[in-house]
Design a protein around this motif. Structure first.
Motif, PDB file in Angstrom:
ATOM      1  N   SER A 150      40.100 -14.040   0.584  1.00 37.01           N
ATOM      2  CA  SER A 150      38.888 -13.746   1.346  1.00 37.01           C
ATOM      3  C   SER A 150      38.227 -12.509   0.758  1.00 37.01           C
ATOM      4  O   SER A 150      38.897 -11.642   0.189  1.00 37.01           O
ATOM      5  CB  SER A 150      39.194 -13.517   2.833  1.00 37.01           C
ATOM      6  OG  SER A 150      39.671 -12.207   3.065  1.00 37.01           O
ATOM      7  N   THR A 151      36.901 -12.436   0.951  1.00 42.31           N
ATOM      8  CA  THR A 151      36.175 -11.275   0.427  1.00 42.31           C
ATOM      9  C   THR A 151      36.516 -10.016   1.226  1.00 42.31           C
ATOM     10  O   THR A 151      36.525  -8.913   0.679  1.00 42.31           O
ATOM     11  CB  THR A 151      34.660 -11.531   0.458  1.00 42.31           C
ATOM     12  OG1 THR A 151      34.271 -11.894   1.782  1.00 42.31           O
ATOM     13  CG2 THR A 151      34.267 -12.635  -0.512  1.00 42.31           C
ATOM     14  N   ILE A 152      36.805 -10.164   2.523  1.00 41.91           N
ATOM     15  CA  ILE A 152      37.120  -8.991   3.354  1.00 41.91           C
ATOM     16  C   ILE A 152      38.425  -8.354   2.885  1.00 41.91           C
ATOM     17  O   ILE A 152      38.515  -7.144   2.662  1.00 41.91           O
ATOM     18  CB  ILE A 152      37.212  -9.392   4.839  1.00 41.91           C
ATOM     19  CG1 ILE A 152      35.859  -9.886   5.343  1.00 41.91           C
ATOM     20  CG2 ILE A 152      37.703  -8.221   5.685  1.00 41.91           C
ATOM     21  CD1 ILE A 152      35.888 -10.421   6.767  1.00 41.91           C
ATOM     22  N   LYS A 153      39.467  -9.171   2.724  1.00 44.03           N
ATOM     23  CA  LYS A 153      40.768  -8.638   2.324  1.00 44.03           C
ATOM     24  C   LYS A 153      40.742  -8.153   0.875  1.00 44.03           C
ATOM     25  O   LYS A 153      41.390  -7.166   0.525  1.00 44.03           O
ATOM     26  CB  LYS A 153      41.847  -9.700   2.513  1.00 44.03           C
ATOM     27  CG  LYS A 153      42.114 -10.036   3.971  1.00 44.03           C
ATOM     28  CD  LYS A 153      43.206 -11.096   4.096  1.00 44.03           C
ATOM     29  CE  LYS A 153      43.482 -11.425   5.562  1.00 44.03           C
ATOM     30  NZ  LYS A 153      44.516 -12.480   5.700  1.00 44.03           N
ATOM     31  N   ALA A 154      40.001  -8.871   0.014  1.00 49.62           N
ATOM     32  CA  ALA A 154      39.885  -8.427  -1.381  1.00 49.62           C
ATOM     33  C   ALA A 154      39.192  -7.072  -1.446  1.00 49.62           C
ATOM     34  O   ALA A 154      39.574  -6.198  -2.229  1.00 49.62           O
ATOM     35  CB  ALA A 154      39.127  -9.465  -2.205  1.00 49.62           C
ATOM     36  N   ALA A 155      38.170  -6.883  -0.599  1.00 47.64           N
ATOM     37  CA  ALA A 155      37.456  -5.609  -0.575  1.00 47.64           C
ATOM     38  C   ALA A 155      38.394  -4.481  -0.137  1.00 47.64           C
ATOM     39  O   ALA A 155      38.373  -3.382  -0.715  1.00 47.64           O
ATOM     40  CB  ALA A 155      36.254  -5.706   0.370  1.00 47.64           C
TER      41      ALA A 155
END
Length: 317
Positions: free
Chosen positions: A22-27
């Motif tokens: 996910s983009t949230i966790k990757a961020a």
């Protein structure tokens, strides 16, 4: 994709997306904002000409193209991390990376289980790969196969390579238990020359050649053996011998390890084949690379334990 203008920082974003889904966790992993990660993903999609990820519920699922990139990308990033580590700064307990070892399947039996146990205990984030050597040119494995270390019989080396002597590998003859032609021999006895040359044999040869160091030793005394089959791995020699009336020649250390599992008996050959010196070789550019130096030290310690004890009664059997 124009690699000359490609932003290599995007590869760290791609790896984080693989890991987190996910983009949230990757961020969060990268210390970036979600919008910055989304923007990086858009740039990756444009540069690579593929969607890379499709949404499935709350997760991103990689496309087939992206899936093929996942493991190689992780390995290359690990390699770069090890390459750029400051000299002398290395903690095996916390360092991640991949170490590639070129060698025959002998080392699948005689090194990798012990190395796996060692790494699991001391370096859980380090990974080891055993790959084959370049046929007819084992030294080339270091560059052509990008190996960090090659475990090979001793050869002349170019000036860019270093070597470490490890152990000698005397060869012994193996046959299946209850082989009818060998019924009168006790384990460890020499096989009579006439019988040795008469029995069909399976030979280890990755290149499919019907002669090797045993044949050179026989030629010195004017004899020839009857090789009827070649296989590219030592385990194949053991398997073929275990299920037929063929005999074979394998390194003594491997015969000791595999004889019980395959139902084999070890015998001394009637001639004196050379006892190859096995060495570890590596590129001089990795002499002081912390992870590579540490891994070589661990592997060399495990390999030196394979030196045969000349005082043992069946050391050549």
């Amino acid at each position: 994709m124009n690699f000359a203008t490609f932003d290599l920082n995007l590869l760290k974003v791609l790896d984080a997306l693989f890991r987190e889904g996910s983009t949230i966790k990757a961020a969060a992993r990268l210390g970036m904002s979600q919008s910055a990660v989304s923007g990086a993903l858009a740039r990756l999609r444009h540069a690579m000409g593929d969607q890379l990820f499709v949404r499935h519920g709350n997760r991103f699922v990689p496309t087939d193209y992206a899936t093929a990139l996942q493991t190689p990308l992780r390995e290359e990033l690990d390699r770069l991390q090890a390459l750029l580590a400051p000299p002398g700064v290395f903690d095996p307990a916390t360092t991640s990376g991949v170490f590639r070892i070129a060698g025959s399947d002998f080392f699948a039996e005689m090194l990798m289980p012990a190395l796996g146990k060692l790494l699991g205990r001391t370096s859980p984030d380090l990974r080891a790969q055993l790959i084959d050597t370049v046929p007819h040119d084992h030294v080339a494995s270091l560059e052509r196969y990008n190996a960090d270390l090659a475990l090979i019989p001793d050869v002349d080396l170019p000036d860019w390579a270093n070597r470490e002597p490890l152990f000698r590998a005397p060869f012994c003859a193996i046959a299946r238990r209850d082989h009818p032609a060998l019924a009168g021999l006790a384990p460890g006895d020499p096989i009579p020359m006439e019988l040795f040359c008469t029995l069909g044999q399976v030979a280890f040869s990755p290149e499919g050649e019907f002669s090797g160091i045993s044949d050179v030793a026989l030629a010195r005394v004017g004899r020839r053996r009857r090789v009827v089959m070649t296989v590219p791995v030592f385990s194949g020699v053991c398997r073929a011998v275990a299920e037929s009336d063929l005999i074979g020649m394998v390194p003594m250390q491997l015969a000791v390890r595999l004889a019980p599992a395959f139902g084999l008996v070890r015998f001394a050959p009637p001639m004196d084949p050379p006892e190859p010196l096995v060495v570890g070789i590596w590129h001089k550019r990795a002499d002081t690379t912390p992870m590579a130096a540490w891994m070589r030290g661990q592997i060399f310690g495990l390999m030196r334990a394979l030196s045969p004890d000349p005082s043992a009664p069946d050391a050549r059997a």
